[in-house]
Every structure is written in C-alpha cells, then in structure tokens.
Design an enzyme around this catalytic site. Sequence first.
Site, PDB file in Angstrom:
ATOM      1  N   HIS A 102       0.861  -1.198   0.000  1.00 14.78           N
ATOM      2  CA  HIS A 102       0.000   0.000   0.000  1.00 14.78           C
ATOM      3  C   HIS A 102       0.893   1.243   0.000  1.00 14.78           C
ATOM      4  CE1 HIS A 102      -3.773  -2.139   1.884  1.00 14.78           C
ATOM      5  NE2 HIS A 102      -3.753  -2.239   0.576  1.00 14.78           N
ATOM      6  N   GLU A 126      -8.148  -4.750  -6.200  1.00 15.65           N
ATOM      7  CA  GLU A 126      -7.004  -3.913  -5.847  1.00 15.65           C
ATOM      8  C   GLU A 126      -5.818  -4.351  -6.723  1.00 15.65           C
ATOM      9  OE1 GLU A 126      -6.331  -3.768  -1.627  1.00 15.65           O
ATOM     10  OE2 GLU A 126      -5.107  -1.960  -1.782  1.00 15.65           O
ATOM     11  N   ASP A 185      -2.870  -5.330  -6.436  1.00 18.15           N
ATOM     12  CA  ASP A 185      -2.030  -6.503  -6.180  1.00 18.15           C
ATOM     13  C   ASP A 185      -2.656  -7.786  -6.715  1.00 18.15           C
ATOM     14  OD1 ASP A 185      -3.872  -5.868  -4.124  1.00 18.15           O
ATOM     15  OD2 ASP A 185      -2.912  -7.250  -2.734  1.00 18.15           O
ATOM     16  N   TYR A 245      -1.696  -8.590   9.639  1.00 18.28           N
ATOM     17  CA  TYR A 245      -2.528  -8.350   8.457  1.00 18.28           C
ATOM     18  C   TYR A 245      -3.942  -7.930   8.891  1.00 18.28           C
ATOM     19  CZ  TYR A 245      -4.327  -9.251   3.751  1.00 18.28           C
ATOM     20  OH  TYR A 245      -4.888  -9.114   2.508  1.00 18.28           O
ATOM     21  N   ASP A 254      -8.374 -11.604   0.123  1.00 17.24           N
ATOM     22  CA  ASP A 254      -7.568 -11.037   1.211  1.00 17.24           C
ATOM     23  C   ASP A 254      -7.924 -11.648   2.582  1.00 17.24           C
ATOM     24  OD1 ASP A 254      -6.039  -9.328  -0.335  1.00 17.24           O
ATOM     25  OD2 ASP A 254      -7.346  -7.600  -0.031  1.00 17.24           O
ATOM     26  N   HIS A 301     -11.455  -9.629  -6.104  1.00 20.65           N
ATOM     27  CA  HIS A 301     -11.181  -8.311  -5.501  1.00 20.65           C
ATOM     28  C   HIS A 301     -10.173  -7.653  -6.440  1.00 20.65           C
ATOM     29  CE1 HIS A 301      -9.681  -5.262  -2.807  1.00 20.65           C
ATOM     30  NE2 HIS A 301      -8.623  -5.932  -2.406  1.00 20.65           N
ATOM     31  N   HIS A 323      -3.052 -14.046  -0.210  1.00 18.47           N
ATOM     32  CA  HIS A 323      -1.695 -13.738   0.281  1.00 18.47           C
ATOM     33  C   HIS A 323      -1.298 -14.819   1.291  1.00 18.47           C
ATOM     34  CE1 HIS A 323      -1.773  -9.688  -1.434  1.00 18.47           C
ATOM     35  NE2 HIS A 323      -2.917  -9.470  -0.840  1.00 18.47           N
ATOM     36  N   HIS A 377     -11.723  -6.359   2.204  1.00 17.97           N
ATOM     37  CA  HIS A 377     -11.736  -5.065   2.813  1.00 17.97           C
ATOM     38  C   HIS A 377     -12.106  -3.944   1.865  1.00 17.97           C
ATOM     39  CE1 HIS A 377      -7.626  -3.611   1.314  1.00 17.97           C
ATOM     40  NE2 HIS A 377      -7.839  -4.756   0.749  1.00 17.97           N
TER      41      HIS A 377
HETATM   42 FE1  FEO Z   1      -6.885  -5.691  -0.986  1.00 17.91          FE
HETATM   43 FE2  FEO Z   1      -4.517  -7.993  -1.461  1.00 17.91          FE
HETATM   44  O1  FEO Z   1      -5.570  -6.528  -1.929  1.00 17.91           O
END
Ligand code: FEO
Length: 398
Positions: free
Chosen positions: A23, A82, A84, A195, A167, A80, A228, A147
Amino acid sequence: MSKKITDNITWVGKTDWELKMFHGNELSTRRGSSYNAYLLRGASKTVLLDTVWGPYDREFVARLAQEIDLAKIDAIVMQHNESDHSGALSELLRAIPGTPVYCTAKGEAILRGLYHQDWNFVKVKTGDKLDLGGGQSLTFIEAPMLHWPDTMFSYYDGCGGILFSNDGFGQHFASESLFNDEVDAAQMMEEAEKYFANILAPFCPMVMRKVNEILAMNLPLKLICPSHGVIWRRDPESIVKKYLEWANAYAKDQITIVYDTMWNSTRLMAEAIARGIGAAAPGTTVKIFNAAKEDKNDILTEIFHSKAILVGSPTINNGFSYAIAGLLEMAKGMKLKKKSAAAFGSYGWSGEAAKQISALLAEAGFAVVDEGIRTPWCPDSAALAACEEYGRSFVEKL
Ligand code: FEO
C-alpha cells in the site's frame, strides 16, 4: 513455478520475497508476501481465480502459458480488484481478449476505473454459480468491505470443499511452502494478526457478520485459499475462529506505552509509568515503543491486542511530534473498540502536547481515563516518582 494443490487446482501466483512495504509505504511487510492466483480445472470449464501485482504481469502470463494453453481458460474470476490482484489482468486479456471476467458490480466499476477497458464483464452476486461440469460448481459469496466494496469469496464444492477467500485469512508471508502445516506457525500467525490489525480491523462488524454467515452455511471445508500467504490446510476452522476473536473488540492483558522524545525526558516518563504499572499489575504485559524508531505497523498490531495504551510526546511548537501524529491518525482509522488510553509528555514552556493527544485519542474511539500527566523540563526523582504513581493509578482506572 506452478504448484499443485489438488489434482485439479494449481497455484499459479507469485511469491514476492523482496516486498518490504505494501500500500505504498503504509504497511510494512518484513517477511515479504505472495499474490496467490489459482487455476481450477473443472470437468468442462477451466477457471482462473485472480491474477498478481502489475510489476509481475509478464512473468505471470508467461508462466501461466507454460501451465495451460491460455485459450483453454474459460473464465477469469476477479474476487477483488485492488492492484495486487488485478495488476496482470490487462496483460492476460491482451493474450485472451473476450474471456469473461466474473466479478461483483462494484468489481466491474473498480476495474473500469483502474484500467479503462471495456472487458467482457459478467456481474455476479451472492449465490450465483459458475458451473464447472461434472456436477461441480463455484458459488460466489459477496463480502463487501472485507476489505474493499468489491470483495467476494468463491466456494468450490469439489475436493471436499474449498473456500477461496482473497484477502480474508491472508498473511503477508513469503514462503516456498504453500500450506500452513509446512511453515513456522508462530511467525505465520504473527503475520496473520498483523494483516488483520492493519487491513481488516476497521471492518470488524462486517468480518463478524460474514464469518458467521459462512459458518451458518455448514459447508464442508477442506482448504481455505487466501490471496496472500499460505493456504489453511491443517485445521482451516482455526483461522475462522481466530477471526471471530480478533473481530470482537480483541484485547489481551497488555498495556502498550508509545512515545516520542527529543532529549529523553518523555522517554524517562514512559519508563517510570511502566514501572508503576508493573508494580500495580505484575501479571499484565507492559511494552514500550519509541514511535519514531519502531515500525509503525508493528506498534499498531501491539495496540490492536492491548487493553489500554499510553501515548506520550514532548510539546513541540505548541503541538506534538510527527511520529505520534502519524500513529494516532492510523490508529483512528482502525476503529478500535473498548480500549482505554491516556496521554503524557514533557515540556519546557507552553506544554499543550498531552491535552492535544488526549483529544485525538478520544476522537479515535479510545476511552480516555483522565487528563494524563505532564512534566516540565527533565523529570527529577520527585517527578519520576509522580510518573510511577500515575502508572499505578492508571491501572486502577481500567
Ligand atoms: Fe486488498 Fe490484497 O488486496
């Protein structure tokens, strides 16, 4: 390198051993991370769940092409969006344009906002199924604000039941091993909690609701595959129960003291307050951190599992320190519940820091127990004794 998870599911993600910040510079990831993507080969449909971060897009697509003829991928599920996880989508869709991209309505909006492409979106919501053939399917479960608003989970009813949770239940933890039973459990759980504290804590009510909703479905659960870190193979329910615990105003018997200091006066106060707490509550864990020197996200994790905190700064230019200001701003965003707090600090002349910190602690949702304690210049033995006494009285107010 691809790795087999089951006969028909292959991990095709990227382990990022180099990652030290996430981030931007908001979150430290001292043990690296991974961007997990999964290839699920059903009887009649092959599905890719998620991609990887943009800097690895070409590497990801090249390795995926070694695993499967890309033209045989029938659908891409973006749980999701984002960067990544969606960062390699453009590169992949250049190779297989027109492949359906399954995502929530919010997911489509985010992908359009990030990449400005008119891809073949298929909007899904909770309960929608993607038929994989052979009587098996992938069921989508929206999980908004776990999230991001676009987040969803996917449940595969083959292989004894597999929850792809993106996530959720993840850890920034790089490992050559794919499974929780093959890594250092203590290190991995530290990262799982860090996390949660730094990413999911603001959304605890949604976490509680969603986890309880999934538990009520009574689904068989052999594996939880997050986006992750490692896959939960040994006792996958354990992390589900841990999430319920963490999401419910979690606190251990710990008091954390965080301070910044210019010429050591506020440090001396912090240590004296700690002595007082130790004398009054010998069973309570007391930890002290210099906010300007310690990792901010590790401090926030300590705050996350503390029942109370004390925050100190010298008065600087009618205010307080940069490090404490940044930490308080981040703590406010975590929306922590049922934690007590107070402020302290040394000063030379004006002495506003403790009062200002108290106000920010209250604004961040902490129960501020009193007006805190201030000491002019460098604390002498009487002032240190007053700080010790303050530590004792702080314990009594919890
Ligand atoms: Fe919310 Fe692993 O991205």
